[in-house]
Scaffold this active site. Structure first.
Site: not given
Ligand code: GLV
Ligand code: GLV
Length: 328
Positions: A239, A268, A286
């Site tokens: 993250r 983001e 991402h």
């Molecule tokens: C993606 O970032 C997730 O947490 O599945």
């Protein structure tokens, strides 16, 4: 008999949409390119028996307060920092996530970033496309070895371990941090547990696999970056806010570390201005779990969890006080 009402914040890939339309009535039609507004979410939550939301949907106590029928929020992600789980639990609403099914895809992408930064893959591709590549030369675009180096893993949950397992094929030494004592059955011979400080100082590639919580926010800041080797490369597929992005920009500009591969960002879809100027950084939008197979499995898991909860049974993937572990 009428179907339970499902609020889906985003369009999911087929065959998930077909499967869910068979069992549920959608309170609204998700459109591929529409990001739901707070108002959209309020309307959806107000009617739904079950919700499937994504990491870009903040699920606050205030939003949950508007949901009288809601039994379950199924997060279409493994990370669930977008949800106030304590508030949901207090209100008797189950929260579930999608672990396991996205472990390999996310670990693979972490390796794609590692190799791309170390071997200057994106830069090389850009050079070819620019039409100005003069041909092979002994001193051209030299990267750094991956094989035989030290891989540091911060957070040894499912994804961290999957990244570490792949290092065996590259003859790498693996150092890791973990909040839990891991059972021998999930560890490979030679993997070494160490303090955060040691892992930061000794790694050639430092890869982050912790969930975002208050204690992991800015886990990697100016001090930690300064403690890394000047030749080291930082990888973040966890993250964004786990890294202080402004400090990272400074460290990359000043040569405090050698490079970075990022799949996630602090704000983001905004990216720290300046990062896009640096050739020693690879920036992905991402994509951790973004394969056809994985995104379908994630949707089907959400459906299984919803089906269980609406039938009064325990779901497969509860999070919060119901869950056993959440190292990733
Ligand atoms: C993606 O970032 C997730 O947490 O599945
Ligand atoms: C955590 O998610 C684990 O599998 O250990």
């Amino acid at each position: 008999m009428s179907h339970p009402l499902l609020y889906l914040t985003r369009l999911l890939p087929e065959p998930v949409m077909t499967a869910l339309r068979k069992r549920y009535t959608l309170v609204s039609e998700p459109a591929e390119d529409h990001l739901p507004t707070d108002e959209d979410r309020r309307k959806g939550f107000a009617q739904a028996d079950a919700v499937i939301c994504t990491l870009t949907d903040p699920v606050t106590d205030a939003l949950l307060a508007t949901a009288p029928r809601l039994k379950i929020v199924a997060n279409y992600a493994v990370g669930y920092n977008n949800i106030d789980v304590a508030a949901a639990t207090r209100r008797g609403i189950m929260v579930t996530n999608t672990p396991d099914v996205l472990t390999n895809a996310t670990a693979d992408l972490t390796w794609a970033l590692m190799l791309a930064v170390a071997r200057r893959v994106v830069e090389g591709d850009r050079w070819i496309r620019s039409g100005s590549w003069p041909g092979w030369a002994p001193t051209q675009m030299l990267g750094t070895d991956v094989s035989g180096r030290t891989l540091g893993i911060i957070g040894m949950g499912r994804i961290g371990r999957a990244v570490a397992r792949r290092a065996a094929g590259f003859d790498m030494r693996v150092l890791y941090t973990s909040r839990h004592r891991l059972p021998h059955s999930v560890l490979y011979a030679g993997w070494e547990q160490a303090s955060l400080q040691k892992v930061i100082e000794r790694s050639d590639f430092l890869s982050l696999h912790v969930p975002l919580t208050e204690s992991t926010r800015h886990l990697i800041g100016a001090q930690e970056l300064a403690a890394m080797k000047p030749t080291a490369i930082l990888l973040n597929t966890a993250r964004g806010p786990v890294v202080d992005e402004a400090a990272l920009l400074g460290a990359l500009q000043q040569g405090t570390i050698a490079g970075a591969g990022l799949d996630v960002y602090e704000r983001e879809p905004k990216i720290q201005a300046g990062l896009e100027q640096l050739s020693n950084v690879v920036l992905l939008p991402h994509l951790g779990s973004a394969t056809q197979e994985t995104r379908i499995k994630m949707g089907l898991i959400c459906l299984e969890n919803i089906e269980a909860v609406l039938a009064g049974k325990a779901p497969l993937n509860p999070v919060g006080q119901h869950s056993r572990s959440a190292d990733d």
